[in-house]
Design a protein around this motif. Sequence first.
Motif, short mmCIF file in Angstrom:
data_model
loop_
_atom_site.label_atom_id
_atom_site.label_comp_id
_atom_site.label_asym_id
_atom_site.label_seq_id
_atom_site.Cartn_x
_atom_site.Cartn_y
_atom_site.Cartn_z
N ALA A 266 5.71 -8.33 6.58
CA ALA A 266 6.56 -7.33 6.63
C ALA A 266 6.88 -7.06 5.67
CB ALA A 266 6.73 -6.88 8.39
N TYR B 241 4.24 1.09 8.42
CA TYR B 241 3.23 0.29 8.86
C TYR B 241 4.37 -0.71 9.26
CZ TYR B 241 0.85 -4.35 6.67
OH TYR B 241 0.14 -5.48 6.87
N THR B 242 3.48 -1.97 10.09
CA THR B 242 3.26 -2.77 11.65
C THR B 242 2.98 -4.11 11.01
OG1 THR B 242 2.30 -1.74 13.34
CG2 THR B 242 4.76 -0.28 12.99
N GLU B 243 3.89 -5.07 12.07
CA GLU B 243 3.20 -6.35 11.74
C GLU B 243 4.03 -6.61 13.49
OE1 GLU B 243 1.67 -8.85 11.96
OE2 GLU B 243 0.23 -7.49 10.16
N TYR C 155 0.65 -1.18 0.24
CA TYR C 155 -0.14 0.00 0.10
C TYR C 155 0.85 0.74 -0.08
CZ TYR C 155 -4.18 -2.17 0.37
OH TYR C 155 -5.51 -2.48 0.53
N GLU C 156 2.18 0.95 0.12
CA GLU C 156 2.96 2.28 0.18
C GLU C 156 2.72 2.45 -0.84
OE1 GLU C 156 4.32 0.19 4.17
OE2 GLU C 156 3.28 -0.32 1.97
N TRP D 258 0.78 4.84 9.79
CA TRP D 258 2.04 4.78 8.78
C TRP D 258 2.87 4.87 9.73
CZ3 TRP D 258 1.65 2.14 4.60
CH2 TRP D 258 0.56 3.12 3.82
N THR E 232 -0.80 -3.54 14.64
CA THR E 232 -0.35 -3.82 13.56
C THR E 232 -0.55 -2.44 12.74
OG1 THR E 232 -1.75 -5.63 13.92
CG2 THR E 232 0.58 -6.68 14.79
N ALA E 233 -1.31 -2.81 11.98
CA ALA E 233 -1.34 -1.64 11.16
C ALA E 233 -3.09 -2.25 10.86
CB ALA E 233 -0.67 -2.22 9.71
N TRP E 234 -2.92 -3.60 9.85
CA TRP E 234 -4.51 -3.73 10.14
C TRP E 234 -5.41 -4.00 10.71
CZ3 TRP E 234 -7.31 -2.66 5.25
CH2 TRP E 234 -5.85 -2.92 4.58
N LEU F 160 -4.11 3.65 5.81
CA LEU F 160 -3.41 2.88 7.18
C LEU F 160 -2.64 3.86 7.88
CD1 LEU F 160 -1.98 0.11 4.85
CD2 LEU F 160 -3.91 -0.36 6.80
#
Length: 324
Positions: free
Chosen positions: A241, A195-197, A86-87, A193, A256-258, A191
């Motif tokens: 990730a 992005y993290t998992e 998505y970036e 930012w 986490t991002a989602w 999202l």
Amino acid sequence: MPARIRPTGFDHPRTSEITSRAVYAQRRDLLRLLAGGAAGAALAAWAGREALAAQALAGTRSAVPGAVTMEKPTAYKDATTYNNFYEFGTDKADPARNAHTLKTRPWTVEVEGLVNKPRRFDIDELLKLSPMEERIYRLRCVEGWSMVIPWVGYSLAELIKRVEPQGSAKYVEFVTLADKATMPYVGSRVLDWPYTEGLRMDEALHPLTLLTFGMYGEVLPHQNGAPVRIVVPWKYGFKSAKSIVKIRFVEKEPGTAWNKAARQEYGFYSNVNPDVDHPRWSQATERRIGEDGLFAKKRKTLLFNGYEAQVGQLYAGMDLKKFY
């Protein structure tokens, strides 16, 4: 050209077979021509770094149980043009169109948090940290499509044991690059930012969890998470990730991002479970990319993406509908 992974009994496709011969030759000739032109010095330096990285990817087929499926790999063209990143955009074709702006050298990965030996790794250090392996993993996306990809890397556990996690470290958090200058969609509202998992420590230490630097015997394309990503084959693809810049060892479950974006749709564990539907679609079947003909049948989704024998014990006694 990038070094090939040595064959070990599997009919591994050559780059010239995955990509059409005309495109393959054109790319090689273009690099040669550009290297002799005005941008020659810069391109030659880039090509040299890419060649050195590719040499480090030469490895052998993994002996880890479950690390190789004999299912037919997805065509390289499909695996590198149908992506979630998505970036670089939300359409499946956006990453391949836009990710050329990503700069993968210099690149470092900071390891911090509850470890005895925190440190910053240069990407070339990571490439040499452990012998490379080829692993042919299924990749299942929460949106209902799947692929089979020959990844190249080594178990994340090899990195973890070198930094010596403390007893209080229960989770591993992955932070990815969020650079508005090279990633045009960073800053969009879709999202939070960067992005993290995250993974539980035993998940991160499982031998199937792969610290990944290549695919199809070559360095990772930008749109697939260059220069380093993780691949967790029993979880939905968004747990893996891409373009990692920081790895943190923490005591509490990281956001986490989602999960932050839509908690009711994306749980922390995100294990492939055909019995837990996404609120907007079923997860019982999947569409294998490359099998999109008019009469192609969808495949039945397998629990843990077919890796139940290897990872099922990690979740013994857990309600997999509650901890989705």
